[in-house]
Write a protein that holds these residues in place. Structure first.
Motif, PDB file in Angstrom:
ATOM      1  N   SER A 583       0.837  -1.203   0.000  1.00 27.92           N
ATOM      2  CA  SER A 583       0.000   0.000   0.000  1.00 27.92           C
ATOM      3  C   SER A 583       0.865   1.242   0.000  1.00 27.92           C
ATOM      4  CB  SER A 583      -0.940  -0.024   1.214  1.00 27.92           C
ATOM      5  OG  SER A 583      -0.176   0.013   2.418  1.00 27.92           O
ATOM      6  N   ARG A 584       0.256   2.365  -0.274  1.00 31.95           N
ATOM      7  CA  ARG A 584       1.003   3.615  -0.354  1.00 31.95           C
ATOM      8  C   ARG A 584       1.577   4.002   0.998  1.00 31.95           C
ATOM      9  NH1 ARG A 584       1.146   7.741  -4.000  1.00 31.95           N
ATOM     10  NH2 ARG A 584      -0.443   6.688  -5.244  1.00 31.95           N
ATOM     11  N   ASP A 585       0.859   3.678   2.078  1.00 30.51           N
ATOM     12  CA  ASP A 585       1.309   4.064   3.424  1.00 30.51           C
ATOM     13  C   ASP A 585       2.283   3.060   4.015  1.00 30.51           C
ATOM     14  OD1 ASP A 585      -0.349   6.235   3.228  1.00 30.51           O
ATOM     15  OD2 ASP A 585      -2.059   5.195   4.138  1.00 30.51           O
ATOM     16  N   ASP A 586       2.519   1.984   3.358  1.00 27.71           N
ATOM     17  CA  ASP A 586       3.412   0.938   3.872  1.00 27.71           C
ATOM     18  C   ASP A 586       4.855   1.332   3.581  1.00 27.71           C
ATOM     19  OD1 ASP A 586       4.624  -1.265   4.808  1.00 27.71           O
ATOM     20  OD2 ASP A 586       3.701  -2.693   3.400  1.00 27.71           O
ATOM     21  N   VAL A 587       5.597   1.613   4.653  1.00 21.05           N
ATOM     22  CA  VAL A 587       6.973   2.078   4.472  1.00 21.05           C
ATOM     23  C   VAL A 587       7.881   0.952   4.023  1.00 21.05           C
ATOM     24  CG1 VAL A 587       6.696   3.949   6.130  1.00 21.05           C
ATOM     25  CG2 VAL A 587       7.452   1.690   6.941  1.00 21.05           C
ATOM     26  N   ASP A 588       7.483  -0.277   4.289  1.00 21.50           N
ATOM     27  CA  ASP A 588       8.310  -1.427   3.896  1.00 21.50           C
ATOM     28  C   ASP A 588       7.983  -1.942   2.507  1.00 21.50           C
ATOM     29  OD1 ASP A 588       9.608  -1.359   6.324  1.00 21.50           O
ATOM     30  OD2 ASP A 588       8.137  -2.689   7.292  1.00 21.50           O
ATOM     31  N   ALA A 589       7.032  -1.294   1.821  1.00 22.10           N
ATOM     32  CA  ALA A 589       6.656  -1.762   0.493  1.00 22.10           C
ATOM     33  C   ALA A 589       7.824  -1.580  -0.471  1.00 22.10           C
ATOM     34  CB  ALA A 589       5.432  -0.992   0.000  1.00 22.10           C
ATOM     35  N   ALA A 590       8.060  -2.596  -1.318  1.00 20.04           N
ATOM     36  CA  ALA A 590       9.134  -2.538  -2.314  1.00 20.04           C
ATOM     37  C   ALA A 590       8.637  -1.722  -3.504  1.00 20.04           C
ATOM     38  CB  ALA A 590       9.535  -3.936  -2.739  1.00 20.04           C
ATOM     39  N   ARG A 591       9.368  -0.649  -3.807  1.00 20.53           N
ATOM     40  CA  ARG A 591       8.969   0.222  -4.909  1.00 20.53           C
ATOM     41  C   ARG A 591       9.962   0.055  -6.054  1.00 20.53           C
ATOM     42  NH1 ARG A 591       8.226   6.196  -3.085  1.00 20.53           N
ATOM     43  NH2 ARG A 591      10.405   5.908  -2.465  1.00 20.53           N
ATOM     44  N   GLN A 592       9.414   0.044  -7.257  1.00 21.19           N
ATOM     45  CA  GLN A 592      10.236  -0.102  -8.448  1.00 21.19           C
ATOM     46  C   GLN A 592       9.884   0.985  -9.447  1.00 21.19           C
ATOM     47  OE1 GLN A 592       9.815  -4.093 -10.028  1.00 21.19           O
ATOM     48  NE2 GLN A 592      11.734  -4.703  -9.022  1.00 21.19           N
ATOM     49  N   VAL A 593      10.928   1.495 -10.067  1.00 17.45           N
ATOM     50  CA  VAL A 593      10.768   2.485 -11.133  1.00 17.45           C
ATOM     51  C   VAL A 593      10.914   1.762 -12.465  1.00 17.45           C
ATOM     52  CG1 VAL A 593      11.718   4.558 -12.186  1.00 17.45           C
ATOM     53  CG2 VAL A 593      11.624   4.369  -9.696  1.00 17.45           C
ATOM     54  N   HIS A 594       9.884   1.867 -13.276  1.00 14.89           N
ATOM     55  CA  HIS A 594       9.894   1.238 -14.598  1.00 14.89           C
ATOM     56  C   HIS A 594      10.137   2.298 -15.658  1.00 14.89           C
ATOM     57  CE1 HIS A 594       7.487  -2.652 -13.507  1.00 14.89           C
ATOM     58  NE2 HIS A 594       8.530  -2.423 -12.709  1.00 14.89           N
ATOM     59  N   VAL A 595      11.087   2.002 -16.526  1.00 11.90           N
ATOM     60  CA  VAL A 595      11.365   2.862 -17.681  1.00 11.90           C
ATOM     61  C   VAL A 595      11.133   2.019 -18.923  1.00 11.90           C
ATOM     62  CG1 VAL A 595      13.055   4.292 -18.858  1.00 11.90           C
ATOM     63  CG2 VAL A 595      13.079   4.165 -16.365  1.00 11.90           C
ATOM     64  N   GLU A 596      10.203   2.445 -19.780  1.00 10.94           N
ATOM     65  CA  GLU A 596       9.819   1.651 -20.932  1.00 10.94           C
ATOM     66  C   GLU A 596      10.081   2.421 -22.218  1.00 10.94           C
ATOM     67  OE1 GLU A 596       5.798   0.482 -20.583  1.00 10.94           O
ATOM     68  OE2 GLU A 596       6.094  -0.715 -18.747  1.00 10.94           O
ATOM     69  N   VAL A 597      10.572   1.661 -23.208  1.00  9.03           N
ATOM     70  CA  VAL A 597      10.727   2.185 -24.566  1.00  9.03           C
ATOM     71  C   VAL A 597       9.927   1.268 -25.476  1.00  9.03           C
ATOM     72  CG1 VAL A 597      12.312   2.717 -26.428  1.00  9.03           C
ATOM     73  CG2 VAL A 597      13.011   3.115 -24.057  1.00  9.03           C
ATOM     74  N   ALA A 598       8.865   1.788 -26.084  1.00 12.12           N
ATOM     75  CA  ALA A 598       7.970   0.974 -26.902  1.00 12.12           C
ATOM     76  C   ALA A 598       7.890   1.535 -28.305  1.00 12.12           C
ATOM     77  CB  ALA A 598       6.582   0.914 -26.267  1.00 12.12           C
ATOM     78  N   ASP A 599       7.717   0.621 -29.270  1.00  7.61           N
ATOM     79  CA  ASP A 599       7.552   1.027 -30.662  1.00  7.61           C
ATOM     80  C   ASP A 599       6.427   0.234 -31.279  1.00  7.61           C
ATOM     81  OD1 ASP A 599       8.597  -1.396 -32.256  1.00  7.61           O
ATOM     82  OD2 ASP A 599      10.254  -1.016 -30.876  1.00  7.61           O
ATOM     83  N   THR A 600       5.965   0.669 -32.415  1.00  5.88           N
ATOM     84  CA  THR A 600       4.904  -0.034 -33.164  1.00  5.88           C
ATOM     85  C   THR A 600       5.473  -0.623 -34.437  1.00  5.88           C
ATOM     86  OG1 THR A 600       4.297   2.037 -34.241  1.00  5.88           O
ATOM     87  CG2 THR A 600       3.128   1.474 -32.211  1.00  5.88           C
ATOM     88  N   GLY A 601       6.701  -1.123 -34.341  1.00  3.34           N
ATOM     89  CA  GLY A 601       7.393  -1.604 -35.521  1.00  3.34           C
ATOM     90  C   GLY A 601       7.078  -3.050 -35.876  1.00  3.34           C
TER      91      GLY A 601
END
Length: 815
Positions: A583-601
């Motif tokens: 949850s958002r208030d859970d200080v022990d929650a594992a947070r991940q930053v996703h960086v995506e590069v997508a194409d329509t090729g």
């Protein structure tokens, strides 16, 4: 040519008739011989009697020498037609009378000299003395032919022939009856043998005839058929089971996994050998149990009532199973009489006959074959022997399957090892190649890096656009330098000494957009292709801990790949978002930053998606190097991040980089304060073989107020350092390149330290990062800096290695 076979009836009749005929002939010959001898004697005796009678009657005629009386006496021979001649002689030998009369007028015949009767010249002759009163008065001579004998024998032969004919007829009639008594049983046996031979039906039996010998013969023949029938039944059973073994062996030879081998064995076994339950178990010695590998599909219902299921385990009891895993075939004819747990399962389910055969290979039991029937004592010794032989074949096939599996795994491991070695070799070659070209590349970009940094620092009047362009150039130069330094180690795990700083992913993406704009916007438009850029950047995105240059380089490669995948245009999407496992208030929650590069090729198929991270693997032909995604993967590994690729042919590709969000309370990495130009003025000897680098670095250092003397080569540097010492104007510090022809930087540093031990030496080289990473700092070198040089690092090194002089010394020097 062999004589044509004759029926036994004809043979027996011929034997009987010939035997009878031979007996008759021998008997007749004996009788004839006997009659011949006795009749000769009888004939002589009759002639003698006749001669004695005539001699007695002729005494008077001889006494009176009366020829007429003598002829009358001889005329009595007319009554005996076989007397052909007779003569009377006086005592002096004078012929007195003869019979017949014509004989007297013939020539005189001398009387025989000796008395008696004998056969001479086909006649019976006799000389009879005529005696009266003891006085010989004359001689009677007789001749009789053999006609009487011939007549007698003719009659005898006629009677004999009639008798033989009658005997032959009687013998034929009798032999015909007798041969039937002998030939009928023989023909019956022959008929039975013919039926057996033609139909191969050994169940036929001959009828026992009368007669002791024929009864024994028929009984022996029937017993032989019984034995042959039993042997044939056994032979058919053996052939059937050999055929089953052959089919099982052939079927198992085509399979290479253990469960498949077990299934095909149970399938064929159930087709040819009626079983109510069958299964294969694997022996696990460590657990002292049998693991049920496969149960015959036809035994599934019974297996439920037995409480047995595939992958289940059966503990080893002390009865059948313990003996079986010791290598002994166990047969329990009636499970109701066995009190141990495993047989009792079958007894409670109504299965009373149980066979457990070990799968034995190289004196080691690795499994068992379990076969059972409902009826007690229903396995014969032949069945048990067949199951034993089958278990041996199954053991060999299973062992081969295990060996094949192990060989396949070893082959896969070897192939993976080879691929890993090849990959490492490629990486090593890439590292060596990068190391070889790093010097040239870094030398080439060093002037641009120095002038760019100097302009940004010393030209406050630059327009905002000019300053932005210079910043972009500076960033690109730094990325090139970092890329070159990383090429030889992009697959290596992150070094513990690698310093991570807080990186804002959104800011890095914006920089990458500006760096790559020409690639995704300008160049496609020259070909009439439009690529739309869409950015979906999350607000208040937390920072990550990483190397900004590596992340920027990785995103640049991903954008280049996306553009190449859309030759006809499309949409390029750059996206960032934050995902949390709690949850958002859970200080022990594992947070991940996703960086995506997508194409329509064009997308990738599964094979390409699986191999796209391999070094040097490319689908771009000569345009590609196969290193872009490999370097991205290396960056991900060094950052302990995750890389996901979602792609399908015709639907495009999405590459997702997942980083752990930086701790919110972490202290930001402080960027060192920008060092201002040094207050003291230094005499610097700059040694390098690249004129462009020498000029740019000399300009920058002179702008900082230093006096710079340049030497284009190692030997020239050594000479100018020695000359300065000789003239009493020594250099404060020496900056030298490492790779130079003839005299390299190591020799320059050694010469400087040999002439002036307190003079600092800075090694400025394109191999700087490699030397620092491998802790391969040359002797006599006080500091190693990498090309392209950064003014901040260079100024800091000068400040640390050449401390400011005392004020008094500074006044003396200025005076």
């Amino acid at each position: 040519m062999a004589a044509q076979a004759r029926p036994i009836r004809h043979t027996l009749m011929a034997v009987i008739l010939l035997t009878c005929g031979a007996v008759m002939l021998i008997t007749s010959a004996a009788f004839i011989a006997y009659e011949y001898v006795t009749f000769r004697q009888l004939m002589v005796r009759n002639v003698k009697i006749l001669g004695e009678a005539i001699a007695a009657n002729s005494t008077a005629a001889l006494a009176f020498v009366n020829a007429d009386d003598a002829r009358e006496v001889l005329a009595a021979f007319k009554a005996q037609p076989h007397i052909v001649a007779a003569r009377l002689y006086l005592s002096d030998g004078q012929l007195i009378a003869s019979y017949p009369d014509g004989a007297a007028r013939g020539p005189t015949v001398q009387p025989p000299r000796a008395d008696g009767y004998r056969f001479e010249q086909g006649l019976v002759t006799g000389v009879e003395p005529v005696v009266q009163g003891g006085r010989r008065m004359g001689t009677l001579y007789l001749e009789s032919d053999l006609g009487e004998i011939y007549e007698h024998f003719q009659l005898f032969v006629t009677i004999g022939a009639l008798i033989m004919l009658v005997c032959c007829v009687a013998a034929y009639l009798i032999s015909r009856r007798l041969q039937e008594l002998i030939s009928r049983p023989i023909l019956a046996l022959a008929t039975t043998a013919q039926r057996v031979s033609e139909h191969r039906d050994y169940s036929v039996r001959a009828t026992r005839p009368q007669g002791y010998e024929f009864g024994i013969f028929t009984d022996a023949f029937n017993h032989m058929l019984t034995r042959i029938e039993g042997d044939q039944t056994k032979l058919r059973s053996q052939l059937s089971r050999l055929d089953l073994l052959h089919r099982i062996t052939r079927a198992t030879g085509e399979r290479h996994d253990l469960r498949s081998v077990f299934r095909v064995v149970l399938h064929h076994l159930g087709d040819d050998l009626p079983l109510d339950f069958a299964c294969m178990c694997v022996y696990e010695a460590s657990a002292a149990a049998l693991s049920i590998a496969v149960i015959d599909s036809r035994s599934a219902a019974l297996a439920v009532s037995l409480g047995l299921a595939e992958s289940g385990q059966v503990r080893i009891d002390q009865n059948g199973l313990a003996r079986c895993v010791a290598g002994e075939l166990v047969y329990e004819p009636d499970t109701r009489e066995i009190t141990f747990p495993f047989p009792q399962r079958f007894a409670h389910a109504g299965v009373h006959a149980l066979v457990v055969a070990p799968l034995l290979v190289e004196a080691r039991v690795f499994g068992v074959l379990v076969a059972a029937r409902r009826e007690a004592d229903s396995f014969s010794s032949a069945d048990c022997e067949f199951l034993r032989q089958l278990s041996e074949h199954v053991a060999l096939a299973a062992h081969q399957a295990q060996l094949y599996g192990e060989l396949q795994r070893a082959y896969d491991d070897l192939r993976q090892s080879q691929q890993a070695i090849m990959q490492q070799e490629r990486l090593r070659a890439l590292g060596e190649m990068a190391s070889g070209i790093a010097h040239d590349i870094n030398n080439a970009i060093s002037p641009a890096a120095l002038y760019t940094e100097s302009l940004l620092e010393r030209e406050p009047g630059l327009s905002e656009r000019a300053r932005s362009c210079l910043t972009t150039i500076q960033t690109a130069i730094e990325d090139v330098a970092e890329t070159v330094s990383r090429m030889r180690e992009f697959y290596r795990p992150r070094e513990t000494e690698m310093v991570l700083s807080r990186v804002a992913c959104n800011r890095v993406l914006e920089q990458v957009i500006n760096l790559t704009r020409a690639r995704w916007s300008d160049l496609p438009q020259q070909r009439g292709v439009v690529i739309q850029l869409r950015t979906e950047l999350a607000e208040e995105l937390p920072q990550i801990m990483g190397a900004e240059v590596e992340l920027r380089d990785a995103l640049t490669n991903l954008i280049f790949n996306a553009v190449d995948a859309m030759p006809d245009g499309g949409t390029l999407t750059l996206r960032t978002r934050l995902l949390s496992s709690g949850s958002r208030d859970d200080v022990d929650a594992a947070r991940q930053v996703h960086v995506e590069v997508a194409d329509t090729g064009i997308g990738m198929d599964e094979e390409t998606r699986r191999r796209c991270l391999e070094p040097f693997y490319t689908t771009k032909g000569e345009r590609g190097t196969g290193l872009g995604l490999a370097m991205v993967y290396g960056m991900v590994q060094r950052h302990s991040a995750e890389l996901d690729i979602d792609s399908a042919v015709g639907r495009g590709t999405t590459v997702r980089l997942s980083f752990a969000a930086a701790d919110a309370v972490a202290v930001p990495a402080a960027a060192g304060p920008r060092l201002q130009p040094a207050a003291q003025r230094l005499r610097i000897l700059l040694v390098d073989d690249d004129p462009m680098l020498i000029k740019s670095l000399r300009d920058i250092l002179e702008q900082d107020g230093h006096v710079v003397t340049v030497a284009e080569g190692g030997q020239q540097g050594i000479d100018r350092f020695a000359a300065a010492l000789t003239h009493g104007t020594p250099f404060s510090i020496v900056i030298t390149d490492l790779g130079m022809p003839y005299v390299d930087g190591r020799k320059v540093a050694a010469s400087v330290k040999g002439a002036s031990a307190h003079t600092p030496v800075i090694l400025l080289t394109g191999w700087g990062k490699r030397l620092l990473a491998e802790n391969d700092i040359p002797a006599h070198v006080d500091r190693v800096l990498s090309k392209p040089p950064r003014l901040g690092e260079l100024r800091a090194a000068l400040a640390r290695l050449v401390p400011p002089p005392d004020p008094a010394e500074a006044l003396v020097e200025s005076a």
